[in-house]
Design a protein around this motif. Structure first.
Motif, PDB file in Angstrom:
ATOM      1  N   GLY A 103       0.848  -1.186   0.000  1.00  0.00           N
ATOM      2  CA  GLY A 103       0.000   0.000   0.000  1.00  0.00           C
ATOM      3  C   GLY A 103       0.877   1.228   0.000  1.00  0.00           C
ATOM      4  O   GLY A 103       1.950   1.240   0.586  1.00  0.00           O
ATOM      5  N   LYS A 122      -5.559  -2.207  -6.793  1.00  0.00           N
ATOM      6  CA  LYS A 122      -6.713  -1.890  -5.974  1.00  0.00           C
ATOM      7  C   LYS A 122      -6.372  -0.579  -5.286  1.00  0.00           C
ATOM      8  O   LYS A 122      -5.225  -0.344  -4.921  1.00  0.00           O
ATOM      9  N   GLY A 123      -7.351   0.263  -5.102  1.00  0.00           N
ATOM     10  CA  GLY A 123      -7.036   1.525  -4.443  1.00  0.00           C
ATOM     11  C   GLY A 123      -8.233   2.052  -3.678  1.00  0.00           C
ATOM     12  O   GLY A 123      -9.366   1.713  -3.987  1.00  0.00           O
ATOM     13  N   ARG A 124      -7.962   2.858  -2.687  1.00  0.00           N
ATOM     14  CA  ARG A 124      -9.048   3.545  -1.993  1.00  0.00           C
ATOM     15  C   ARG A 124      -8.503   4.834  -1.400  1.00  0.00           C
ATOM     16  O   ARG A 124      -7.309   4.973  -1.158  1.00  0.00           O
ATOM     17  N   CYS A 151      -4.674   5.338  -1.386  1.00  0.00           N
ATOM     18  CA  CYS A 151      -3.857   4.191  -1.047  1.00  0.00           C
ATOM     19  C   CYS A 151      -3.981   3.143  -2.145  1.00  0.00           C
ATOM     20  O   CYS A 151      -5.081   2.712  -2.478  1.00  0.00           O
ATOM     21  N   TYR A 152      -2.859   2.801  -2.733  1.00  0.00           N
ATOM     22  CA  TYR A 152      -2.870   1.794  -3.789  1.00  0.00           C
ATOM     23  C   TYR A 152      -2.248   0.504  -3.312  1.00  0.00           C
ATOM     24  O   TYR A 152      -1.281   0.515  -2.562  1.00  0.00           O
ATOM     25  N   CYS A 153      -2.751  -0.624  -3.803  1.00  0.00           N
ATOM     26  CA  CYS A 153      -1.995  -1.858  -3.673  1.00  0.00           C
ATOM     27  C   CYS A 153      -2.206  -2.716  -4.909  1.00  0.00           C
ATOM     28  O   CYS A 153      -3.096  -2.472  -5.716  1.00  0.00           O
ATOM     29  N   ILE A 154      -1.348  -3.704  -5.020  1.00  0.00           N
ATOM     30  CA  ILE A 154      -1.369  -4.552  -6.202  1.00  0.00           C
ATOM     31  C   ILE A 154      -2.486  -5.569  -6.114  1.00  0.00           C
ATOM     32  O   ILE A 154      -2.722  -6.163  -5.065  1.00  0.00           O
ATOM     33  N   ASN A 155      -3.190  -5.768  -7.196  1.00  0.00           N
ATOM     34  CA  ASN A 155      -4.194  -6.813  -7.299  1.00  0.00           C
ATOM     35  C   ASN A 155      -3.484  -8.097  -7.691  1.00  0.00           C
ATOM     36  O   ASN A 155      -3.310  -8.404  -8.865  1.00  0.00           O
ATOM     37  N   LEU A 156      -3.078  -8.828  -6.651  1.00  0.00           N
ATOM     38  CA  LEU A 156      -2.258 -10.023  -6.887  1.00  0.00           C
ATOM     39  C   LEU A 156      -2.962 -11.058  -7.748  1.00  0.00           C
ATOM     40  O   LEU A 156      -2.345 -11.722  -8.579  1.00  0.00           O
TER      41      LEU A 156
END
Lengths: 107, 107
Positions: A40, A71-73, A80-85
């Motif tokens: 994130g 994915k983000g919010r 906040c971003y994170c990887i869609n594994l």
DNA sequence: TCGTAATATTGCAATATTACGATAAATTGT
DNA sequence: ACAATTTATCGTAATATTGCAATATTACGA
């Protein structure tokens, strides 16, 4: 001409090409690497970290996102971003199913 | 502008981007798929199979080759291509080592 | 050597991508 | 409501990519 003739290829082939396009630019690879290392992260950090303008980073993020790899919010004003594994693994599976068919080679 | 600023990224990142660029066009994915299914193949088949001109196919083949993903040799006037599996696996390993670090995600 | 077949290269037009400044939109704190 | 902060979008200039016709090159067989 200069137009990619997507219509002559199958959907799976076009999908591999579309996801691969995300990884086909070093800025996007660097962004994904950075995000994956943070669990994130915040876009503004990326601007500082990567060394491209905020507008450019934002564009790259939307390319990565359009391919389904993020994915983000929002957390307050920050995003906040994170990887869609799952999506990333889908890409790897697709690649495997296409090119790991022949174990023997002719040359 | 429009120039990719490769110099601000690490070598590994640029290498991932370079190999990914090969997969970032459906024609090249289709070519690789076709070759992998044949255990060796002939360029002229590709022209017929893919549906692009000979000049275009030849260009794509050289892009794939420049990235190290092909082995090829001439058999008479025809050229026999096959996939450089080692290089392909190198790419997959690179991808894995970059993005499968975090198992947990924030979103 | 000459003709033929296969592949590579060149030149060009059309389109896509990259990058960034400027500006807009969204959100929070005061 | 207003200012400050963060992210998204627009406009546009520069460069890259795609595709093909034309041409060149390479290799073989007669």
């Amino acid at each position: 001409m200069g137009v990619t003739k997507r219509f002559i290829f199958t959907d799976s082939i076009n999908e591999i090409a579309n996801i691969a396009k995300v990884f086909a630019h070093p800025a996007r690879v660097a962004i994904l690497k950075h995000i994956s290392e943070q669990e994130g992260c915040i876009c503004n950090d990326l601007v500082h970290e990567i060394g491209l303008s905020q507008a450019t980073i934002s564009q790259h993020l939307s390319v990565i996102g359009d391919a389904g790899l993020l994915k983000g919010r929002f957390e307050g004003k920050k995003k906040c971003y994170c990887i869609n594994l799952e999506r990333f693994e889908e890409f790897q599976t697709l690649l495997n199913s296409f090119f790991i068919k022949t174990t023997a080679n002719c040359c």
